[in-house]
Design a protein around this motif. Structure first.
Motif, PDB file in Angstrom:
ATOM      1  N   ASP A 238      -5.980 -10.381 -13.885  1.00 43.61           N
ATOM      2  CA  ASP A 238      -6.964  -9.672 -13.080  1.00 43.61           C
ATOM      3  C   ASP A 238      -7.338  -8.616 -13.439  1.00 43.61           C
ATOM      4  O   ASP A 238      -6.503  -7.634 -12.960  1.00 43.61           O
ATOM      5  CB  ASP A 238      -6.694 -10.180 -11.594  1.00 43.61           C
ATOM      6  N   ALA A 239      -8.193  -8.319 -14.256  1.00 49.30           N
ATOM      7  CA  ALA A 239      -8.570  -6.867 -14.677  1.00 49.30           C
ATOM      8  C   ALA A 239      -8.748  -5.704 -13.727  1.00 49.30           C
ATOM      9  O   ALA A 239      -8.574  -4.587 -13.967  1.00 49.30           O
ATOM     10  CB  ALA A 239      -9.811  -6.849 -15.407  1.00 49.30           C
ATOM     11  N   SER A 240      -8.987  -6.127 -12.606  1.00 51.79           N
ATOM     12  CA  SER A 240      -8.976  -5.211 -11.374  1.00 51.79           C
ATOM     13  C   SER A 240      -7.661  -4.922 -10.625  1.00 51.79           C
ATOM     14  O   SER A 240      -7.638  -4.026  -9.908  1.00 51.79           O
ATOM     15  CB  SER A 240     -10.123  -5.675 -10.545  1.00 51.79           C
ATOM     16  N   ASN A 241      -6.504  -5.698 -10.971  1.00 51.70           N
ATOM     17  CA  ASN A 241      -5.376  -5.423 -10.249  1.00 51.70           C
ATOM     18  C   ASN A 241      -4.441  -4.706 -11.201  1.00 51.70           C
ATOM     19  O   ASN A 241      -4.393  -4.634 -12.319  1.00 51.70           O
ATOM     20  CB  ASN A 241      -4.907  -6.951 -10.246  1.00 51.70           C
ATOM     21  N   GLN A 242      -4.200  -3.439 -10.524  1.00 52.31           N
ATOM     22  CA  GLN A 242      -3.443  -2.401 -11.041  1.00 52.31           C
ATOM     23  C   GLN A 242      -2.057  -2.883 -11.679  1.00 52.31           C
ATOM     24  O   GLN A 242      -1.503  -2.573 -12.640  1.00 52.31           O
ATOM     25  CB  GLN A 242      -2.996  -1.411 -10.195  1.00 52.31           C
ATOM     26  N   ASN A 243      -1.499  -4.157 -10.712  1.00 51.92           N
ATOM     27  CA  ASN A 243      -0.206  -4.638 -11.262  1.00 51.92           C
ATOM     28  C   ASN A 243      -0.273  -5.473 -12.672  1.00 51.92           C
ATOM     29  O   ASN A 243       0.600  -5.464 -13.368  1.00 51.92           O
ATOM     30  CB  ASN A 243       0.407  -5.720 -10.325  1.00 51.92           C
ATOM     31  N   CYS A 244      -1.529  -6.108 -12.586  1.00 53.42           N
ATOM     32  CA  CYS A 244      -1.838  -6.899 -13.840  1.00 53.42           C
ATOM     33  C   CYS A 244      -2.041  -5.726 -14.920  1.00 53.42           C
ATOM     34  O   CYS A 244      -1.583  -6.099 -16.170  1.00 53.42           O
ATOM     35  CB  CYS A 244      -3.120  -7.841 -13.671  1.00 53.42           C
TER      36      CYS A 244
END
Length: 470
Positions: free
Chosen positions: A248-254
């Protein structure tokens, strides 16, 4: 820690933290510093006994990934302290005081427990691989440390004896918690009565029943991981993608995960290249003192015709009475221990008794450069750069040089002589340097060949600071 303070300062300067910072600069240095600590048990074990290469690689990757997400959490928390109640950015001095709590928690309290866990977990992973070879020819027995410090919940498992194939070992191979000192040993069949498997599993479930204890239900050897896969540092909701398939490009963990995976691939490639270089140099009679550092992945060697300056004929420096050659070797050793390829090169071709081709001292990560050791606070670094610039120019003009050099290495044996401000000022002076031609009386600006400066500082385990000239 120093690495944390530098990373925090960098994040403050950038006015925020982004996961891509894990790839380079002070934040990446913090990942490395953490991994150096947590992977140390594996490398120590590799010196004393043989560890399968595939297991070593898997455990190294797990340690690196764990260190990366630990740093990700630290920097995320630090960035949340950057603004005051009024929404304005805090001065760095105040921010530095506020983030000290994060440093103390993550890099003192947590890190010590994580290191102790890594010691036990690594040992169990290596032993498990040995036990797998024997199948069920022997039993395994769970043992506590046997003293009054043993936790009650762990004591109920003491003496549990079952074959390696029993499902009990899938989740209850020690360590079963932070600072757990329990172990498992291989025992002869029939020497001890076998435990009831279902009863043993029930005991295991009981002693890891609390939510924070449940993460320790894994087998380091079977899963080839030092740290629990469900540790809170790691991102949640990844399913079984093993960190790669869901994004998920918006997820900082990703974002952090993807950055760390790239870093890990680069780290694996670096170690492989350095290991190959070590094997090559070890077989080459032209090189001596060839070594490979299992901890850092660094490699070093010295060409047998490297220029040598003896104490009898040359000036010596510092209280240790070091020659310029010995200072070069000190510089090389720091680069090597930091995980780099550092090869001291042969001297230039001797054309006549009085004349030799210009040569450069060092092959650093496959880049030729010269070493200049700073031996006095009075040394004008701009002049050093000008001199090295001329030497690089003459070297590059040799008809057999295929890849032009563009870098110089400055070695600070006395770390107090180094300051970023001094280097930055010297670079500006070097870039603007000009002189009056004695014949034409015209001002001339010599061509600048140096594009990169590597400063090696003799402090603690050694420091490396890089400066772009262009």
């Amino acid at each position: 820690s120093t690495a944390f303070q530098k990373a925090a300062e960098y994040v403050h300067k950038k006015k925020g933290y982004k996961p891509e910072m894990l790839a380079k600069g002070p934040v990446a240095d913090l990942v490395k510093a953490t991994n150096d600590v947590l992977s140390e048990p594996l490398h120590k074990l590799g010196v004393s006994q043989e560890v399968p290469p595939e297991l070593t690689a898997a455990l190294e990757q797990n340690s690196f990934y764990f260190s990366g997400f630990k740093t990700h959490h630290e920097m995320t928390e630090a960035s949340q302290l950057m603004k005051g109640a009024d929404g304005t950015f805090k001065p760095f001095e105040q921010f530095q005081r506020d983030v000290q709590r994060i440093d103390n928690t993550y890099n003192r309290s947590y890190l010590q427990a994580e290191y102790n866990f890594a010691v036990q977990s690594t040992q169990m992973a290596v032993k498990w691989k040995e036990w797998e070879k024997d199948g069920d020819d022997y039993d395994l027995q769970y043992r506590t440390a046997g003293d009054d410090r043993v936790r009650e919940e762990h004591a109920i498992l003491d003496g549990t004896t079952l074959p390696p194939s029993d499902p009990f070992w899938n989740n209850y191979l020690p360590p079963l918690g932070w600072n757990c000192r329990c172990t498992t040993v291989q025992v002869r069949k029939d020497k001890y009565p076998r435990s009831d498997s279902a009863e043993a599993i029930a005991k295991g479930q009981s002693c890891t029943a609390k939510p924070k204890q449940q993460i320790f239900r894994f087998n380091p050897g079977k899963q080839e991981k030092i740290f629990p896969p469900k540790h809170p540092y790691f991102p949640k909701g990844c399913g079984r993608c093993e960190y790669k398939l869901s994004y998920d490009a918006s997820n900082q963990n990703c974002q952090a995960c993807r950055t760390l995976l790239r870093n890990m691939e680069n780290e694996i490639k670096r170690r492989e290249e350095n290991r190959k270089e070590y094997e090559r140099l070890k077989k080459d009679p032209q090189y001596k003192d060839v070594k490979y550092d299992e901890k850092s992945g660094g490699v070093k060697g010295t060409h047998k015709d490297h220029a040598v300056h003896s104490a009898e004929k040359e000036k010596t420096f510092f209280q240790e009475k070091l020659t310029s050659t010995q200072l070069e070797e000190k510089c090389q050793d720091i680069l090597y221990r930091l995980g780099n390829s550092a090869i001291l090169c042969e001297k230039g071709i001797q054309r006549t008794p009085d004349k030799a081709d210009p040569a450069l001292d060092l092959l650093y990560n496959w880049k030729k450069m010269d070493i200049a050791s700073l031996t006095s606070n009075d040394t004008n670094i701009r002049n050093v750069l000008n001199n090295k610039n001329g030497q690089i120019k003459r070297y590059n003009n040799l008809d057999y040089v295929q890849e032009p050099a563009d870098s110089v290495c400055l070695y600070f044996h006395d770390s107090s002589m180094f300051s970023k401000e001094k280097i930055i000022n010297a670079v500006e002076e070097y870039k603007n340097f000009s002189f009056i031609d004695k014949k034409t009386r015209e001002r001339k600006f010599p061509s600048k060949r140096i594009k990169k400066i590597y400063c090696v500082i003799n402090k603690n385990e050694g420091l490396l600071e890089e400066f772009d000239v262009e």
